[in-house]
Scaffold this motif. Sequence first.
Motif, short mmCIF file in Angstrom:
data_model
loop_
_atom_site.label_atom_id
_atom_site.label_comp_id
_atom_site.label_asym_id
_atom_site.label_seq_id
_atom_site.Cartn_x
_atom_site.Cartn_y
_atom_site.Cartn_z
N TYR A 249 0.82 -1.21 0.00
CA TYR A 249 0.00 0.00 0.00
C TYR A 249 0.85 1.26 0.00
CZ TYR A 249 -4.06 -2.93 0.64
OH TYR A 249 -5.04 -3.86 0.46
N ALA A 250 2.05 1.21 0.55
CA ALA A 250 2.94 2.37 0.53
C ALA A 250 3.35 2.68 -0.91
CB ALA A 250 4.17 2.11 1.39
N LEU A 251 3.57 1.67 -1.72
CA LEU A 251 3.90 1.88 -3.12
C LEU A 251 2.72 2.50 -3.86
CD1 LEU A 251 5.88 1.57 -5.43
CD2 LEU A 251 5.04 -0.74 -5.78
N LEU A 252 1.52 2.03 -3.58
CA LEU A 252 0.33 2.61 -4.21
C LEU A 252 0.15 4.08 -3.82
CD1 LEU A 252 -2.26 -0.29 -3.89
CD2 LEU A 252 -1.11 0.53 -5.96
N VAL A 253 0.39 4.38 -2.57
CA VAL A 253 0.27 5.77 -2.10
C VAL A 253 1.35 6.63 -2.74
CG1 VAL A 253 0.48 7.25 -0.07
CG2 VAL A 253 -0.89 5.17 0.04
N ALA A 254 2.56 6.11 -2.86
CA ALA A 254 3.66 6.88 -3.44
C ALA A 254 3.40 7.21 -4.91
CB ALA A 254 4.96 6.11 -3.30
N VAL A 255 2.68 6.35 -5.61
CA VAL A 255 2.34 6.61 -7.00
C VAL A 255 1.08 7.46 -7.11
CG1 VAL A 255 1.62 5.50 -9.15
CG2 VAL A 255 3.49 4.53 -7.83
N ALA A 256 0.13 7.25 -6.24
CA ALA A 256 -1.17 7.92 -6.35
C ALA A 256 -1.12 9.39 -5.91
CB ALA A 256 -2.21 7.18 -5.53
N VAL A 257 -0.30 9.74 -4.95
CA VAL A 257 -0.28 11.11 -4.44
C VAL A 257 0.14 12.12 -5.51
CG1 VAL A 257 0.90 12.65 -2.82
CG2 VAL A 257 -0.06 10.49 -2.02
N PRO A 258 1.22 11.93 -6.27
CA PRO A 258 1.55 12.90 -7.32
C PRO A 258 0.49 12.98 -8.42
CG PRO A 258 3.44 11.53 -6.86
CD PRO A 258 2.29 10.94 -6.14
N VAL A 259 -0.08 11.83 -8.78
CA VAL A 259 -1.12 11.82 -9.82
C VAL A 259 -2.34 12.59 -9.33
CG1 VAL A 259 -2.68 10.34 -11.13
CG2 VAL A 259 -0.29 9.69 -10.85
N LEU A 260 -2.74 12.37 -8.10
CA LEU A 260 -3.90 13.08 -7.56
C LEU A 260 -3.60 14.57 -7.40
CD1 LEU A 260 -5.20 10.53 -4.90
CD2 LEU A 260 -6.19 11.09 -7.13
N ALA A 261 -2.37 14.92 -7.10
CA ALA A 261 -2.01 16.34 -6.99
C ALA A 261 -2.14 17.03 -8.34
CB ALA A 261 -0.59 16.47 -6.45
N ILE A 262 -1.67 16.41 -9.41
CA ILE A 262 -1.78 17.01 -10.74
C ILE A 262 -3.24 17.10 -11.17
CG2 ILE A 262 -1.26 16.62 -13.19
CD1 ILE A 262 1.45 15.57 -12.30
N VAL A 263 -4.01 16.06 -10.93
CA VAL A 263 -5.43 16.11 -11.27
C VAL A 263 -6.13 17.19 -10.45
CG1 VAL A 263 -7.58 14.80 -11.17
CG2 VAL A 263 -5.52 13.73 -12.06
N VAL B 35 -8.17 20.45 -11.92
CA VAL B 35 -9.57 20.75 -11.55
C VAL B 35 -9.66 22.16 -10.98
CG1 VAL B 35 -11.43 20.11 -9.97
CG2 VAL B 35 -10.20 18.34 -11.25
N PHE B 36 -8.72 22.53 -10.12
CA PHE B 36 -8.71 23.87 -9.53
C PHE B 36 -8.58 24.94 -10.60
CE2 PHE B 36 -6.29 27.43 -7.70
CZ PHE B 36 -7.17 27.83 -6.72
N LEU B 37 -7.65 24.75 -11.55
CA LEU B 37 -7.48 25.72 -12.64
C LEU B 37 -8.71 25.77 -13.55
CD1 LEU B 37 -3.77 25.05 -13.61
CD2 LEU B 37 -4.69 27.09 -12.50
N TRP B 38 -9.30 24.62 -13.81
CA TRP B 38 -10.47 24.58 -14.69
C TRP B 38 -11.64 25.33 -14.06
CZ3 TRP B 38 -15.45 22.52 -14.93
CH2 TRP B 38 -16.01 22.48 -16.20
N PHE B 39 -11.87 25.14 -12.76
CA PHE B 39 -12.94 25.87 -12.08
C PHE B 39 -12.61 27.36 -11.98
CE2 PHE B 39 -14.41 21.81 -10.00
CZ PHE B 39 -15.62 21.78 -10.68
N GLY B 40 -11.34 27.71 -12.00
CA GLY B 40 -10.93 29.10 -11.97
C GLY B 40 -11.05 29.80 -13.31
N GLY B 41 -11.42 29.07 -14.36
CA GLY B 41 -11.64 29.68 -15.66
C GLY B 41 -10.49 29.51 -16.63
N GLU B 42 -9.46 28.81 -16.26
CA GLU B 42 -8.33 28.61 -17.16
C GLU B 42 -8.70 27.59 -18.22
OE1 GLU B 42 -5.44 30.21 -17.16
OE2 GLU B 42 -5.97 31.39 -15.41
N ARG B 43 -8.42 27.93 -19.47
CA ARG B 43 -8.69 27.00 -20.56
C ARG B 43 -7.45 26.89 -21.43
NH1 ARG B 43 -12.18 26.54 -17.48
NH2 ARG B 43 -14.42 26.57 -17.78
N GLY B 44 -7.03 25.69 -21.73
CA GLY B 44 -5.89 25.47 -22.59
C GLY B 44 -4.55 25.63 -21.90
N THR B 45 -4.52 25.88 -20.59
CA THR B 45 -3.25 26.03 -19.89
C THR B 45 -3.09 24.96 -18.82
OG1 THR B 45 -4.27 27.51 -18.29
CG2 THR B 45 -3.25 28.51 -20.21
N LEU B 46 -3.87 23.93 -18.90
CA LEU B 46 -3.84 22.90 -17.87
C LEU B 46 -2.60 22.02 -18.01
CD1 LEU B 46 -7.61 21.97 -17.95
CD2 LEU B 46 -6.45 23.58 -16.47
#
Length: 83
Positions: free
Chosen positions: A7-21, A25-36
């Motif tokens: 599970y530590a390996l899964l967390v180590a891989v999932a945390v950066p992916v979830l951070a980028i996603v 999402v934060f930028l998209w809700f803020g109105g940014e388009r094409g800069t994601l």
Amino acid sequence: MNYFNEYALLVAVAVPVLAIVGLNVFLWFGGERGTLLLPTTKNRLSAWEETQAAVPAVTDETPAATGAVSDVPANDEETRKAA
């Protein structure tokens, strides 16, 4: 303990992916388009490519040489004394 390592390996891989996603999402809700951070499905030119497409061909605008050209180097001893 073996389950912890799995599970530590899964967390180590999932945390950066979830951070980028999450950033996307934060930028998209803020109105940014094409800069994601992740690629989009639009095949639209970027703002830089749009301006480059509108720029006409480059012309040489350097001024013509005026006056006589001296063959004497600027650091010549006699030239420095004359100045």
